[in-house]
Design a protein around this motif. Structure first.
Motif, PDB file in Angstrom:
ATOM      1  N   UNK A   1      12.104   2.005  -2.051  1.00  0.00           N
ATOM      2  CA  UNK A   1      12.039   0.872  -1.074  1.00  0.00           C
ATOM      3  C   UNK A   1      12.022   0.883   0.104  1.00  0.00           C
ATOM      4  N   UNK A   2      12.368   2.406   0.506  1.00  0.00           N
ATOM      5  CA  UNK A   2      12.144   3.175   1.861  1.00  0.00           C
ATOM      6  C   UNK A   2      10.813   2.912   2.746  1.00  0.00           C
TER       7      UNK A   2
ATOM      8  N   UNK B   1       4.532   7.055   2.902  1.00  0.00           N
ATOM      9  CA  UNK B   1       5.994   8.101   1.685  1.00  0.00           C
ATOM     10  C   UNK B   1       6.389   9.493   2.211  1.00  0.00           C
ATOM     11  N   UNK B   2       4.985  10.189   3.197  1.00  0.00           N
ATOM     12  CA  UNK B   2       5.241  11.592   3.671  1.00  0.00           C
ATOM     13  C   UNK B   2       6.187  11.553   4.258  1.00  0.00           C
ATOM     14  N   UNK B   3       6.356  10.792   5.420  1.00  0.00           N
ATOM     15  CA  UNK B   3       7.225  10.542   6.201  1.00  0.00           C
ATOM     16  C   UNK B   3       8.626   9.785   6.168  1.00  0.00           C
ATOM     17  N   UNK B   4       8.214   9.317   4.820  1.00  0.00           N
ATOM     18  CA  UNK B   4       9.925   8.728   4.030  1.00  0.00           C
ATOM     19  C   UNK B   4      10.296   9.853   3.526  1.00  0.00           C
ATOM     20  N   UNK B   5       9.874  10.568   2.556  1.00  0.00           N
ATOM     21  CA  UNK B   5      10.356  12.062   1.862  1.00  0.00           C
ATOM     22  C   UNK B   5      11.076  13.121   3.577  1.00  0.00           C
ATOM     23  N   UNK B   6      10.754  13.070   4.464  1.00  0.00           N
ATOM     24  CA  UNK B   6      11.611  13.542   5.022  1.00  0.00           C
ATOM     25  C   UNK B   6      13.074  12.866   5.709  1.00  0.00           C
ATOM     26  N   UNK B   7      12.818  11.581   5.566  1.00  0.00           N
ATOM     27  CA  UNK B   7      14.585  11.051   5.239  1.00  0.00           C
ATOM     28  C   UNK B   7      15.220  11.041   3.708  1.00  0.00           C
TER      29      UNK B   7
ATOM     30  N   UNK C   1       0.831  -1.088   0.277  1.00  0.00           N
ATOM     31  CA  UNK C   1      -0.294   0.169   0.043  1.00  0.00           C
ATOM     32  C   UNK C   1       1.392   1.342  -0.050  1.00  0.00           C
ATOM     33  N   UNK C   2       1.654   0.799   0.732  1.00  0.00           N
ATOM     34  CA  UNK C   2       2.895   2.294   0.801  1.00  0.00           C
ATOM     35  C   UNK C   2       3.780   2.304  -1.061  1.00  0.00           C
ATOM     36  N   UNK C   3       4.322   1.291  -1.841  1.00  0.00           N
ATOM     37  CA  UNK C   3       3.998   2.130  -2.712  1.00  0.00           C
ATOM     38  C   UNK C   3       3.033   2.142  -3.412  1.00  0.00           C
ATOM     39  N   UNK C   4       2.211   2.039  -3.614  1.00  0.00           N
ATOM     40  CA  UNK C   4       0.986   2.791  -4.298  1.00  0.00           C
ATOM     41  C   UNK C   4       1.065   3.833  -3.994  1.00  0.00           C
ATOM     42  N   UNK C   5       0.470   3.606  -2.988  1.00  0.00           N
ATOM     43  CA  UNK C   5       0.257   5.279  -2.713  1.00  0.00           C
ATOM     44  C   UNK C   5       1.753   6.367  -3.286  1.00  0.00           C
ATOM     45  N   UNK C   6       3.082   6.277  -2.871  1.00  0.00           N
ATOM     46  CA  UNK C   6       4.198   7.049  -3.686  1.00  0.00           C
ATOM     47  C   UNK C   6       4.112   7.328  -4.977  1.00  0.00           C
ATOM     48  N   UNK C   7       3.592   5.901  -5.746  1.00  0.00           N
ATOM     49  CA  UNK C   7       3.617   6.072  -7.030  1.00  0.00           C
ATOM     50  C   UNK C   7       2.529   6.736  -7.531  1.00  0.00           C
ATOM     51  N   UNK C   8       1.537   6.758  -6.787  1.00  0.00           N
ATOM     52  CA  UNK C   8       0.264   7.685  -7.378  1.00  0.00           C
ATOM     53  C   UNK C   8       0.068   9.247  -6.795  1.00  0.00           C
TER      54      UNK C   8
END
Length: 331
Positions: free
Chosen positions: A285-286, A269-275, A75-82
């Motif tokens: 991948x993150x 994805x928003x949390x991952x972008x912070x890093x 679900x995180x992968x799909x959200x990031x790509x969308x």
């Protein structure tokens, strides 16, 4: 990036150990991994734990935790790509109606068509429902002239309500004895996880996730704008459609095995972008890693807040995700 990866894998291992250890019956972490090495044939000594605890660890909690990791990652992968192809930070499979389409297909299989393909029936029907919902959102947005990124999300929200209304009609028309189970499943849960079922989400997540990761340069270009992507030789319309189809495939299969779990694709994805920043070569991948960790902890909360009763994990993610959504709107 490597610090985030190493820290993420360490957190994933610790989270996995804790998720299997806690519950209505606590199991020491050394017992958890003792059962694991014994079951995979790495140790053949005399066990120091009871058969009951071994069954709890291996037959119930291990597959449940692994399913949580796969569903969260998918679900995180799909959200990031969308969010890349729609250029909207609020896009996720739940808001765009993809999860609702998957739920509609799964409910149709569970209550009306029967398992005509065996265990594959629900995942296949969920994928077809998710794909149909995706195509419907794209068709309606084009018909209404709502092709901009923000209006595409609004179209997805509207279609999500329509699809869920149709799903509720299917539930109303179904067998009353089975509808209770379906309604509980719609709230999202991982309690039906079995070792024999894990191969299906894994077989979809790995190749689809790898394909999305290989498209990272195109996703980076799409975040800038369609014109920039077209100038780089990317067939924007075709590429966006292919991402939607792959996203529908991942979402449909995850929904089939876990029910509707919202907001994971929005938050993580928003949390991952912070890093990691916005480079999709690192972000995907993150995001997958953090998505697995997040859903593990959501499931831990679902199992412990009202122990020994299980709260549907979709309620936990909905509560956390709703608050996150409000904070994101303020930003």
């Amino acid at each position: 990036m490597w610090i985030a990866f190493l820290g993420g894998f360490a957190a994933l291992g610790a989270s996995l150990s804790f998720a299997i250890s806690v519950g209505a019956i606590s199991v020491p972490i050394d017992t958890v991994w003792g059962v694991f090495v014994s079951k995979v044939g790495l140790w053949d000594g005399e066990p120091t734990w009871s058969k009951g605890r071994a069954a709890i660890v291996w037959e119930i909690r291990f597959p449940r935790a692994l399913l949580a990791i796969m569903v969260g990652a998918g679900l995180a992968l799909v959200g990031a790509t969308l969010q890349a192809v729609t250029r909207n930070p609020l896009a996720d499979p739940h808001l765009l109606g993809i999860s609702s389409g998957g739920a509609f297909g799964a409910i149709l299989a569970l209550l009306h068509t029967g398992l005509f393909l065996g265990l594959l029936t629900v995942p296949v029907m969920a994928f077809l429902g998710a794909l149909a919902a995706t195509l419907a959102v794209l068709a309606v947005s084009r018909w209404a002239g709502a092709t901009s990124a923000d209006r595409l999300v609004l179209t997805g929200v509207a279609m999500s309500f329509v699809i869920m209304a149709c799903a509720n009609i299917l539930i109303f028309m179904g067998d009353p004895k089975a509808t209770h189970t379906v309604v509980f499943w719609m709230l999202g849960g991982l309690g039906l996880a079995q070792w024999s079922h894990l191969i299906y989400p894994l077989a979809i997540l790995v190749p689809c996730g790898l394909w999305l990761w290989l498209q990272a340069p195109k996703l980076n270009a799409m975040t800038i704008g369609d014109e920039t992507a077209s100038s780089l030789g990317i067939p924007v319309g075709r590429f966006r459609l292919s991402v939607f189809v792959v996203g529908a495939l991942i979402t449909g299969v995850m929904v089939a095995f876990s029910g509707m779990i919202g907001f994971v694709g929005l938050m993580v994805p928003h949390i991952a972008r912070l890093l990691t920043g916005g480079d999709y070569l690192r972000l995907l991948p993150i995001s997958a890693l953090f998505g697995g960790i997040f859903l593990l902890w959501a499931d831990i909360a679902a199992r412990t807040i009202m122990a020994p009763e299980d709260i549907p994990v979709g309620i936990v993610t909905g509560l956390v995700g709703g608050l996150f959504f409000i904070l994101l709107l303020r930003r």
